[in-house]
Design a protein around this motif. Structure first.
Motif, mmCIF file in Angstrom:
data_model
loop_
_atom_site.group_PDB
_atom_site.id
_atom_site.type_symbol
_atom_site.label_atom_id
_atom_site.label_comp_id
_atom_site.label_asym_id
_atom_site.label_seq_id
_atom_site.Cartn_x
_atom_site.Cartn_y
_atom_site.Cartn_z
ATOM 1 N N ARG A 135 32.323 -23.467 -27.235
ATOM 2 C CA ARG A 135 32.335 -22.631 -26.035
ATOM 3 C C ARG A 135 33.132 -21.356 -26.269
ATOM 4 N N GLU A 136 34.255 -21.483 -26.940
ATOM 5 C CA GLU A 136 35.068 -20.310 -27.245
ATOM 6 C C GLU A 136 34.384 -19.421 -28.272
ATOM 7 N N ALA A 137 33.718 -20.040 -29.263
ATOM 8 C CA ALA A 137 33.111 -19.282 -30.357
ATOM 9 C C ALA A 137 31.971 -18.389 -29.884
ATOM 10 N N ILE A 138 31.316 -18.749 -28.772
ATOM 11 C CA ILE A 138 30.210 -17.919 -28.291
ATOM 12 C C ILE A 138 30.609 -17.054 -27.093
ATOM 13 N N GLY A 139 31.909 -16.919 -26.872
ATOM 14 C CA GLY A 139 32.380 -15.911 -25.935
ATOM 15 C C GLY A 139 32.839 -16.385 -24.582
ATOM 16 N N PHE A 140 32.835 -17.704 -24.346
ATOM 17 C CA PHE A 140 33.344 -18.229 -23.083
ATOM 18 C C PHE A 140 34.818 -18.610 -23.245
ATOM 19 N N SER A 141 35.420 -19.051 -22.170
ATOM 20 C CA SER A 141 36.790 -19.557 -22.265
ATOM 21 C C SER A 141 36.790 -20.852 -23.074
ATOM 22 N N PRO A 142 37.878 -21.155 -23.771
ATOM 23 C CA PRO A 142 37.914 -22.358 -24.612
ATOM 24 C C PRO A 142 37.652 -23.622 -23.802
ATOM 25 N N MET A 143 36.960 -24.575 -24.423
ATOM 26 C CA MET A 143 36.730 -25.858 -23.770
ATOM 27 C C MET A 143 37.975 -26.721 -23.877
ATOM 28 N N PRO A 144 38.502 -27.215 -22.762
ATOM 29 C CA PRO A 144 39.652 -28.132 -22.837
ATOM 30 C C PRO A 144 39.239 -29.412 -23.560
ATOM 31 N N ILE A 145 40.111 -29.915 -24.403
ATOM 32 C CA ILE A 145 39.818 -31.148 -25.132
ATOM 33 C C ILE A 145 40.230 -32.336 -24.280
ATOM 34 N N THR A 146 39.230 -33.106 -23.877
ATOM 35 C CA THR A 146 39.460 -34.295 -23.053
ATOM 36 C C THR A 146 38.751 -35.479 -23.696
ATOM 37 N N PRO A 147 39.057 -36.701 -23.267
ATOM 38 C CA PRO A 147 38.371 -37.871 -23.829
ATOM 39 C C PRO A 147 36.867 -37.862 -23.610
ATOM 40 N N ASP A 148 36.370 -37.051 -22.670
ATOM 41 C CA ASP A 148 34.931 -36.988 -22.412
ATOM 42 C C ASP A 148 34.191 -36.075 -23.393
ATOM 43 N N CYS A 149 34.916 -35.313 -24.186
ATOM 44 C CA CYS A 149 34.290 -34.388 -25.132
ATOM 45 C C CYS A 149 33.615 -35.157 -26.274
ATOM 46 N N ASN A 150 32.644 -34.502 -26.870
ATOM 47 C CA ASN A 150 31.946 -35.052 -28.026
ATOM 48 C C ASN A 150 32.040 -34.086 -29.190
ATOM 49 N N LEU A 151 31.798 -34.623 -30.376
ATOM 50 C CA LEU A 151 31.809 -33.835 -31.597
ATOM 51 C C LEU A 151 30.441 -33.961 -32.251
ATOM 52 N N ILE A 152 29.727 -32.825 -32.344
ATOM 53 C CA ILE A 152 28.443 -32.798 -33.046
ATOM 54 C C ILE A 152 28.721 -32.368 -34.482
ATOM 55 N N ILE A 153 28.527 -33.276 -35.409
ATOM 56 C CA ILE A 153 28.796 -32.990 -36.820
ATOM 57 C C ILE A 153 27.501 -32.506 -37.472
#
Length: 313
Positions: free
Chosen positions: A76-94
Motif C-alpha cells: 500500500r505504501e509502495a504504490i503511493g497510499f499511506s502505509p498499511m498497519p501490520i495487524t494479525p489480519d494481514c497476509n503475505l503474498i510471496i
C-alpha cells in the motif's frame, strides 16, 4: 489459502491460450487489486518481521519463511497510499519476479479468478505515466461488479531494487561496433519500466527501439507494416516480447505471427519475469526463437549480438 494455490502447476495449460488467473486481494476497504497467480509462490499469514536499518522506506522488514529470509514490501505504501498497519489480519503474498523472491504485505486475500487476456485492459491514459497499474479489468464478484487494478510489480520493484543497465567487461563485441547502429527492434511489454530497461540497455548498442504496450497493439503494427509492403522479418532485427500482457499475451502474439506467411520468419525473443523450465517449454510450444528471464542486461545484449552474427553469416 494453501488449497487455493496448491494446483498452480496444473494451471500452466492456461498460458498459450491467452488466459490467466488473478489472485485478488485488498490493501484498503474499497478496492480490489490483483497479481497473476503464476508469480505467486504462496500466501501466508503475516509472521513476525525483523527490521532492516537503512533499508528502503517501503520495506516493512524481513520475514523468515522456512529458513529463507524474505524482504517484505508494504504494498500500500509502495504504490503511493499511506502505509498499511501490520495487524494479525494481514497476509503475505510471496512472489518470484525477475529471479528474486519477495513478500508483499496486503490485507484480506479474496479469491482466484480465471480470465482471458482479452478482458484485461491497459489503464486509462488519463491516469498518467507514473501510476502503478499495468492493467485493469471489470468482473462480477460476490454479486457486484468491481473494477480490479492489476499492480505493475516491476515498477514497484524497480523503485526499491537498483537495476543496473551497465554491461560487464567483455560483453560488447568490438567487431560488431557500428553494425548494430540503426538496427530496429520491436519491444512489446505492458510495463513502462520493463520497456525502459530494455531500451536503455540496447541504446548502448545504437539500437532503435520501437515500443508496443501489448500483444494486440504489436500484432496490428506488424500487420500495418506488411500491408505497406515492408518485410518485417528483415526490417526488424528481432521482436522482444513479454509473456503477460493485456488483450493478447506474448505466447498468443507469437502464435499469430508464426501463422502469418508474411511475417512468420520474424525472430522472436521471449523476455519475461516468469522464471523456470516452464517458459522454455512454452518457447518451444509457440515457436519463439529464444528466452531470457528479466532483467539481465548482459544476456539481453548477448542475444542481440548473436542474432546479428547469424544474419551476417
Amino acid at each position: 489459502m494453501k488449497k487455493m494455490l496448491d494446483t498452480v502447476d496444473q494451471r500452466t495449460n492456461l498460458v498459450g491460450e491467452n488466459r490467466l488467473e488473478l489472485l485478488l486481494f485488498r490493501i484498503n476497504s474499497t478496492q480490489l487489486f490483483a497479481i497473476n497467480v503464476f508469480k505467486v509462490k504462496e500466501v501466508v499469514k503475516i509472521p513476525s518481521l525483523s527490521s532492516v536499518p537503512g533499508s528502503n522506506g517501503n520495506i516493512a522488514g524481513v520475514a523468515n519463511i522456512r529458513g529463507m529470509s524474505i524482504p517484505v514490501i508494504n504494498l500500500r505504501e509502495a504504490i503511493g497510499f499511506s502505509p498499511m498497519p501490520i495487524t494479525p489480519d494481514c497476509n503475505l503474498i510471496i512472489t518470484e519476479y525477475n529471479r528474486s523472491v519477495q513478500g508483499f504485505l496486503v490485507g484480506k486475500v479474496e479469491h482466484i479468478v480465471n480470465m482471458t487476456w482479452q478482458d484485461i485492459m491497459p489503464p486509462p491514459k488519463t491516469a498518467g505515466k507514473h501510476n502503478y497499474l499495468t492493467a485493469i479489468t471489470r468482473l462480477e464478484y460476490q454479486g457486484n461488479m468491481h473494477l480490479v487494478s492489476i499492480i505493475d510489480v516491476e515498477k514497484v520493484l524497480a523503485e526499491i531494487i537498483d537495476y543496473d543497465i551497465r554491461l560487464s567487461a567483455g560483453i560488447l563485441d568490438e567487431s560488431l561496433s557500428g553494425k548494430l547502429s540503426g538496427r530496429k527492434i520491436l519491444v512489446v511489454d505492458d510495463s513502462s519500466t520493463a520497456r525502459k530497461q530494455v531500451k536503455e540497455t540496447l541504446a548502448q548498442l545504437g539500437i532503435e527501439i520501437i515500443e508496443a504496450t501489448d500483444g494486440l497493439q504489436a500484432l496490428n503494427l506488424l500487420k500495418k507494416w506488411t500491408s505497406e509492403g515492408k518485410n518485417v522479418s528483415s526490417d526488424l532485427l528481432m521482436m522482444i516480447t513479454d509473456a503477460e500482457m493485456p488483450e493478447m499475451d506474448g505466447y498468443k502474439l507469437t502464435a499469430e505471427v508464426r501463422s502469418d506467411p508474411q511475417m512468420a520468419e520474424l525472430y522472436i525473443t521471449l523476455n519475461t519475469s516468469l522464471s523456470g523450465n516452464f517458459n522454455h517449454a512454452m518457447v518451444e510450444k509457440v515457436g519463439c526463437d529464444a528466452f531470457i528471464s528479466k532483467f539481465q542486461p548482459d544476456l539481453l545484449v548477448t542475444e542481440v549480438q548473436n542474432r546479428l552474427r547469424d544474419i551476417l553469416n
